[in-house]
Design a protein around this motif. Structure first.
Motif, PDB file in Angstrom:
ATOM      1  N   VAL A 131      34.696  51.840  34.448  1.00  0.00           N
ATOM      2  CA  VAL A 131      34.809  51.152  35.558  1.00  0.00           C
ATOM      3  C   VAL A 131      36.132  50.561  35.757  1.00  0.00           C
ATOM      4  O   VAL A 131      36.473  49.961  34.938  1.00  0.00           O
ATOM      5  N   VAL A 132      36.455  50.850  36.949  1.00  0.00           N
ATOM      6  CA  VAL A 132      38.021  50.194  37.437  1.00  0.00           C
ATOM      7  C   VAL A 132      37.905  49.264  38.495  1.00  0.00           C
ATOM      8  O   VAL A 132      37.007  49.615  39.726  1.00  0.00           O
ATOM      9  N   GLY A 133      38.312  48.146  38.430  1.00  0.00           N
ATOM     10  CA  GLY A 133      38.493  46.895  39.571  1.00  0.00           C
ATOM     11  C   GLY A 133      39.700  47.030  40.163  1.00  0.00           C
ATOM     12  O   GLY A 133      40.143  48.058  40.608  1.00  0.00           O
ATOM     13  N   TRP A 134      40.119  45.902  39.999  1.00  0.00           N
ATOM     14  CA  TRP A 134      41.473  45.845  40.731  1.00  0.00           C
ATOM     15  C   TRP A 134      42.725  46.770  40.605  1.00  0.00           C
ATOM     16  O   TRP A 134      42.696  47.252  39.308  1.00  0.00           O
ATOM     17  N   THR A 135      43.092  47.403  41.682  1.00  0.00           N
ATOM     18  CA  THR A 135      44.185  48.507  41.277  1.00  0.00           C
ATOM     19  C   THR A 135      45.311  47.904  42.274  1.00  0.00           C
ATOM     20  O   THR A 135      44.988  47.372  43.448  1.00  0.00           O
ATOM     21  N   ALA A 136      46.710  48.066  41.633  1.00  0.00           N
ATOM     22  CA  ALA A 136      47.983  47.590  42.713  1.00  0.00           C
ATOM     23  C   ALA A 136      47.771  48.583  44.070  1.00  0.00           C
ATOM     24  O   ALA A 136      47.311  49.552  43.964  1.00  0.00           O
ATOM     25  N   PRO A 137      48.092  47.529  45.128  1.00  0.00           N
ATOM     26  CA  PRO A 137      47.886  48.271  46.055  1.00  0.00           C
ATOM     27  C   PRO A 137      48.767  49.412  46.635  1.00  0.00           C
ATOM     28  O   PRO A 137      48.415  50.337  47.464  1.00  0.00           O
TER      29      PRO A 137
END
Length: 256
Positions: A131-137
């Motif tokens: 599960v992946v949440g925040w990711t660099a824009p």
């Protein structure tokens, strides 16, 4: 002769004034606070306390460091980092091996964590890193930019690559639709988007949408109530539940 209008306060001035008023209200008894100068017209020579000025300066420096100045398509501020004192932090997903999901705190956290828990209990047992949440824009496009605002998750992206359709078995898809209906449509599935991304789930509403707080509060109450909450056995083929799920699916597909 008409008086010269007062110049508008800067954003920093407004922050300082608000902080000073809050400080005065805490320091004084109720009756005195109402009559204090902080609640009257600001004297021209008023000097804000150093602690207030320093606090505002720290907040401005943090915002300048973390905020990108842009928003994701769902109306939330993008941030350059997580776990750096901003609105996005690592949170555990109780009952699963996911211990550090980076999401926006508050209602988004409550809603997305609930979604991941039901996925784990009812669709497929999740493993660490699935599960992946925040990711660099940088490099994110379309709805995937919601990841950079902490308002989206990718669940098992290795199993459901962008552009691929039909990754869920019929019963799994029925559960997925039931989860979305339980969340009253405040979450959208990337599988319904024109650019299909079946691993992606993201908030479909902005921070001012009243449904967001209502759904989050309902989930919190459910988790604290015996026989409710994620992990409770539900019949996704129940006529009423299935009808609600199918109606939402039609609305969200048509909105693509």
């Amino acid at each position: 002769m008409s008086a010269t209008p007062a110049s508008p306060l800067s954003r920093r001035g407004l922050l300082l004034r608000a902080a000073a008023v809050a400080t005065a209200a805490v320091a004084l008894p109720h009756s005195q606070a109402l009559a204090s100068p902080a609640y009257a017209a600001e004297p021209r020579d008023y000097t804000f306390p150093k602690a207030v000025r320093d606090g505002v300066a720290r907040a401005e420096a943090r915002n300048e460091r973390l905020l990108t100045g842009t928003r994701s398509a769902n109306g939330w501020d993008l941030e350059n980092a997580a776990d750096q004192g901003g609105s996005i932090s690592s949170r555990p997903v109780p009952g699963t091996p996911v211990k550090d999901l980076q999401v926006r705190l508050g209602a988004p956290e409550t809603i997305l964590v609930h979604l991941v828990r039901r996925f784990h209990y009812e669709i497929a047992e999740l493993q660490p890193g699935e599960v992946v949440g925040w990711t660099a824009p940088k490099g994110l496009r379309g709805p995937a930019r919601c990841l950079a605002s902490g308002t989206a998750v990718r669940v098992r992206p290795g199993h459901y690559p962008p552009g691929a359709k039909g990754g869920y078995f019929p019963l799994e898809l029925a559960v997925l639709r039931d989860i979305l209906a339980e969340l009253d449509g405040v979450v959208r599935w990337g599988g319904d988007d024109r650019a299909v991304d079946e691993a992606l789930f993201y908030l479909a509403v902005g921070p001012d949408d009243t449904r967001l707080a209502a759904v989050a509060e309902r989930l919190r109450v459910g988790e604290a109530t015996s026989g409710q909450g994620a992990g409770t056995l539900v019949d996704v083929h129940d006529k009423r539940r299935r009808s609600a799920a199918e109606a939402l699916a039609r609305r969200q597909r048509n909105a693509a």
